[in-house]
Design an enzyme around this catalytic site. Structure first.
Site, PDB file in Angstrom:
ATOM      1  CG  ASP A   1      -1.898   1.046   1.127  1.00 53.48           C
ATOM      2  OD1 ASP A   1      -1.623   2.264   1.049  1.00 53.48           O
ATOM      3  OD2 ASP A   1      -3.132   0.759   1.086  1.00 53.48           O
TER       4      ASP A   1
ATOM      5  CG  HIS B   1      -8.499  -2.630  -2.368  1.00 52.85           C
ATOM      6  ND1 HIS B   1      -9.490  -2.024  -2.903  1.00 52.85           N
ATOM      7  CD2 HIS B   1      -8.117  -1.803  -1.159  1.00 52.85           C
ATOM      8  CE1 HIS B   1      -9.747  -0.864  -2.301  1.00 52.85           C
ATOM      9  NE2 HIS B   1      -8.930  -0.731  -1.080  1.00 52.85           N
ATOM     10  CG  LEU B   2      -7.289  -9.378   1.789  1.00 52.62           C
ATOM     11  CD1 LEU B   2      -8.583  -9.417   2.666  1.00 52.62           C
ATOM     12  CD2 LEU B   2      -6.819 -10.889   1.678  1.00 52.62           C
ATOM     13  CG  HIS B   3      -6.804  -2.876   3.286  1.00 49.70           C
ATOM     14  ND1 HIS B   3      -5.828  -1.990   2.984  1.00 49.70           N
ATOM     15  CD2 HIS B   3      -8.232  -2.682   2.962  1.00 49.70           C
ATOM     16  CE1 HIS B   3      -6.457  -1.022   2.238  1.00 49.70           C
ATOM     17  NE2 HIS B   3      -8.006  -1.554   2.308  1.00 49.70           N
TER      18      HIS B   3
END
Length: 195
Positions: free
Chosen positions: A72, A143-145
């Site tokens: 990120d 989107h997977l954090h």
């Protein structure tokens, strides 16, 4: 256009120094990522589509034929990755019954990133895999954090990624809200049989 400009500027600025850790970010790369069959990145209107087609840089973490993980550009934890499907899916609200294996792959890739880059956090279960819930999403591409160690996160990130809130959901909760326990068990068993 404004979203693209903001992301480009943040990518540039985050390459200078991370506000969370005070360390310099990893090298950003603009690379083309081969799409799966029947996927055309030009139909993806988001900055993640531009990353996948190679016109915007990122710091890659992992890749498969159908998913991609990268850091990120505004980290909320020492390890903050994003795992996205290469196929355009807008959010957890637009998941269909056919998306179970894709979601399980995102989860597995996220866990692999934590195991490899934050092994102590993985061993201590000091990580979080979560999605933001619309309308609380920053980019309209699922989107997977991937956050680790969670114990080192500071305010306001502890609130932004709090999975007990209406704006953030744990990956397991998303899976359980869309599929039955039997469907999840069967899909996980099928994936394990392929390994």
């Amino acid at each position: 256009q404004f979203e693209l400009w903001c992301f480009t500027m943040m990518a540039f600025l985050s390459n200078l120094q991370c506000p969370c850790t005070g360390k310099f970010h990893h090298e950003l790369k603009a690379l083309y990522h081969s799409p799966p069959p029947n996927v055309d990145y030009t139909t993806n209107p988001t900055v993640f589509g531009r990353i996948l087609e190679g016109s915007l840089p990122c710091a890659p973490l992992d890749e498969s034929p159908t998913a991609f993980a990268f850091r990120d550009h505004r980290p909320a934890a020492p390890l903050h990755g994003l795992v996205i499907p290469k196929r355009y899916v807008k959010s957890i609200r637009t998941l269909s019954s056919e998306d179970l294996n894709m979601l399980l792959e995102l989860q597995e890739m996220g866990l692999d990133v934590v195991k490899r880059l934050a092994p102590e956090a993985y061993e201590n279960k000091d990580y979080r895999l979560c999605f933001h819930v619309p309308p609380f999403i920053s980019v309209g591409h699922l989107h997977l954090h991937v956050l680790a160690p969670v114990s080192e996160m500071k305010f306001p990130f502890t609130t932004k990624f709090w999975t007990g809130a209406i704006w953030c959901a744990d990956v397991e909760d998303v899976l359980k809200s869309h599929w039955t326990e039997e469907e999840l068990l069967e899909a996980r068993q099928s994936a394990a049989d392929l390994i």
